[in-house]
Write a protein that holds these residues in place. Sequence first.
Motif, mmCIF file in Angstrom:
data_model
loop_
_atom_site.group_PDB
_atom_site.id
_atom_site.type_symbol
_atom_site.label_atom_id
_atom_site.label_comp_id
_atom_site.label_asym_id
_atom_site.label_seq_id
_atom_site.Cartn_x
_atom_site.Cartn_y
_atom_site.Cartn_z
ATOM 1 N N LEU B 182 1.768 -0.494 11.582
ATOM 2 C CA LEU B 182 1.352 -0.787 10.206
ATOM 3 C C LEU B 182 0.836 -2.220 10.111
ATOM 4 O O LEU B 182 1.493 -3.154 10.569
ATOM 5 N N ASN B 183 -0.346 -2.370 9.524
ATOM 6 C CA ASN B 183 -0.966 -3.694 9.461
ATOM 7 C C ASN B 183 -1.851 -3.793 8.216
ATOM 8 O O ASN B 183 -2.003 -2.825 7.478
ATOM 9 N N VAL B 184 -2.448 -4.963 7.999
ATOM 10 C CA VAL B 184 -3.286 -5.166 6.820
ATOM 11 C C VAL B 184 -4.749 -4.825 7.076
ATOM 12 O O VAL B 184 -5.602 -5.036 6.219
ATOM 13 N N GLU B 216 -3.083 1.376 8.076
ATOM 14 C CA GLU B 216 -2.869 0.624 6.839
ATOM 15 C C GLU B 216 -1.951 1.400 5.891
ATOM 16 O O GLU B 216 -1.590 2.542 6.157
ATOM 17 N N GLY B 217 -1.620 0.753 4.785
ATOM 18 C CA GLY B 217 -0.673 1.350 3.848
ATOM 19 C C GLY B 217 -1.052 2.752 3.395
ATOM 20 O O GLY B 217 -0.192 3.628 3.266
ATOM 21 N N ASP B 218 -2.347 2.991 3.163
ATOM 22 C CA ASP B 218 -2.726 4.310 2.657
ATOM 23 C C ASP B 218 -2.712 5.378 3.754
ATOM 24 O O ASP B 218 -2.850 6.568 3.455
ATOM 25 N N LEU B 220 -0.088 6.057 5.364
ATOM 26 C CA LEU B 220 1.235 6.679 5.286
ATOM 27 C C LEU B 220 1.121 8.068 4.676
ATOM 28 O O LEU B 220 1.534 9.054 5.277
ATOM 29 N N ALA B 221 0.583 8.128 3.462
ATOM 30 C CA ALA B 221 0.473 9.404 2.776
ATOM 31 C C ALA B 221 -0.626 10.278 3.388
ATOM 32 O O ALA B 221 -0.549 11.501 3.346
ATOM 33 N N THR B 234 8.799 -4.913 5.777
ATOM 34 C CA THR B 234 7.623 -4.185 5.290
ATOM 35 C C THR B 234 7.931 -2.703 5.103
ATOM 36 O O THR B 234 7.524 -2.099 4.109
ATOM 37 N N SER B 238 7.589 -0.819 1.609
ATOM 38 C CA SER B 238 6.509 0.149 1.422
ATOM 39 C C SER B 238 7.066 1.539 1.114
ATOM 40 O O SER B 238 6.537 2.247 0.263
ATOM 41 N N ILE B 242 6.529 3.679 -2.443
ATOM 42 C CA ILE B 242 6.087 5.072 -2.510
ATOM 43 C C ILE B 242 7.038 5.889 -3.382
ATOM 44 O O ILE B 242 6.603 6.663 -4.236
#
Lengths: 376, 376
Positions: B182-184, B216-218, B220-221, B234, B238, B242
């Motif tokens: 997971l990163n930016v 990235e964060g999105d 995940l879903a 993090t 995160s 959610i």
Amino acid sequence: MSENLILSIDAMGGDNAPEMVVEGLTIALDRHPDARFLLYGDEARLKPFLDAHARLRKVCEIRHADDVITNDAKPAQALRNGRQSSMRLAINAVKDGEATGIVSAGNTGALMAMAKFVLKTLPGIDRPAIATSFPTMRAKTVMLDLGANVECDAENLVQFAVMGEVFARNVLGLEQPSVGILNVGQEDLKGNTAVKQAAAMLQEADLPIKFYGFVEGDDLAAGTVDVIVTDGFTGNISLKSIEGTAKMFAHFLRESLMGSVRGKLGATIAKKALLEFKDRLDPRRYNGAMFLGLNGICVKSHGGTDGLGFSNAIRVAIELINDGVNDGIKDDFAHISEAILLVRERAEEEARAAEREAQVAAEAARNEGKDRAVSL
Amino acid sequence: MSENLILSIDAMGGDNAPEMVVEGLTIALDRHPDARFLLYGDEARLKPFLDAHARLRKVCEIRHADDVITNDAKPAQALRNGRQSSMRLAINAVKDGEATGIVSAGNTGALMAMAKFVLKTLPGIDRPAIATSFPTMRAKTVMLDLGANVECDAENLVQFAVMGEVFARNVLGLEQPSVGILNVGQEDLKGNTAVKQAAAMLQEADLPIKFYGFVEGDDLAAGTVDVIVTDGFTGNISLKSIEGTAKMFAHFLRESLMGSVRGKLGATIAKKALLEFKDRLDPRRYNGAMFLGLNGICVKSHGGTDGLGFSNAIRVAIELINDGVNDGIKDDFAHISEAILLVRERAEEEARAAEREAQVAAEAARNEGKDRAVSL
């Protein structure tokens, strides 16, 4: 173009630029009749749009730019090679006083690097932050940083807190916004060094800020506080996690409703309610990330947005200007930098005292060891 | 109680314990007819439940414990003063070989501290991680760490990658699960030192892992990868972001539908579809966070869950046991620790070489400065 509010626009930034940008301007035109726009980009592509739209032409001025910053350009590359780009020239317009703010849907890293280089930070701010406000179960919350600063120390976080508070007061219109630091638990003992020190500074410093303490990930949507402070790594990942979840939720809902006759029928009857629901969480409504802490207003639109989304990024820039956010930040830092300094000095003094104590204890232990060695 | 699968249960942990725990066991009873349970807790409170339920009594054995670890107990306190607590005695049962796994809905920090202290980590693992699997738009994804390690270095992250991969292979049944950090951003240049180094290690080491790169964060879903690796700070924030968003989404949906007559009518007609949708995202279905990397199976149930949720935490523990996750981790680390070591040595050698180069450059710069000073 007189003493009206003037924005400079990077007309070439974004996946569907310049069409999307022009569409956004057309919407903004009705909302902000007093605003004027400097359009930086390829004149040959932009001119036909203005020729076809008399009202838009009246409030826009095209400034030709040869280059475009691509999405995969590294910030350093963009700084070095992008001096004639639409993005850079649009930023320069703010520096030169021709515009009060700039809006771009281009490469975020390049925009931040150039804006920092050209506009510089406001007095008292070490690093600018990316901020956005979003809907919660209670009201609106503003969160920062969202990715400008991957690693932050306590002082950066305290500066973010002050900037976020000014935004919540001036733009969200809250009398005394509450500020929380994002953490893995609410207890003082939890978290990394930066958040613990920042919380201690916000608690101890005599700042005119209503500091709530630590908040957790689920406090974002709950709207527990008005301002959420975090480092850019965590902020970026947590906000994108939320965006991804909203998409998944909508997808699952559609799948469930479309999977049966009764589901489809119910959805048809409740169509208005479902559309209202969809609209409430429409990411285009919340488009426009603010670069706070710069000597000038800079707003980053999502690269993949459409005209409606871009017009909202324009709205964000105009709000920041009209509500005097930068003056507020400057005022606050003029008053509070002394308080922050005092806390920092105290913390440093305490650290020195602790070190001296540790040295004395180590010395005593060594002497005891020697005594014991002698007595053996 | 013979050679059956035996779990030890902290019957006093959780907001509604022990009632909720007993209810969970009643559900588990039907699902896992071969399982047996050691119930640690207040015998006077537990006995009436078993007396009233003949089938449950047959598979449970009460082991009296005087103390309970409270939710506000600090890990160190719990370790020091909780030796007679239901939580500690239940963990001891795994250490003593009486049970293969333990499930508790009590204080997470205390459970991790005690489990680490009593069970120790598996060979090759420096720190255990908290992991959970959750639904995505594609399939299920497992994510770790979720809060056991607030600060992680690259090697911790690599170990998490290996453990997560074993879980995805053994429990999720994937032949070659993909692993992302997971990163930016997705570019190699983005992120903090730990994620950049961990990615380099996973790319360069000759590990039998399908390393996807950064997510990235999105993602995940979206379910972009099967295993998501991140630090505990993090990961915790995160995942909780959610959870909070899912609640807000459900709340807004209810508000929109209930706000009009047509909305209500549509919802009534589509009731089955809406319930199916709700069920799909029911947090109780995904209850049960795994502590991976310990010499024994340990599962943490959400403290506020009900019997159904607790029964799912029991299911998670039984899956981890039946699918041989710990043996898989041990096997993998026996084979790959050498590969990890090699990469580490290479990285250290490179860092030393870079430092030497920097020293030489600095020396040259100084000499040049002197020369210039002399020539002036």
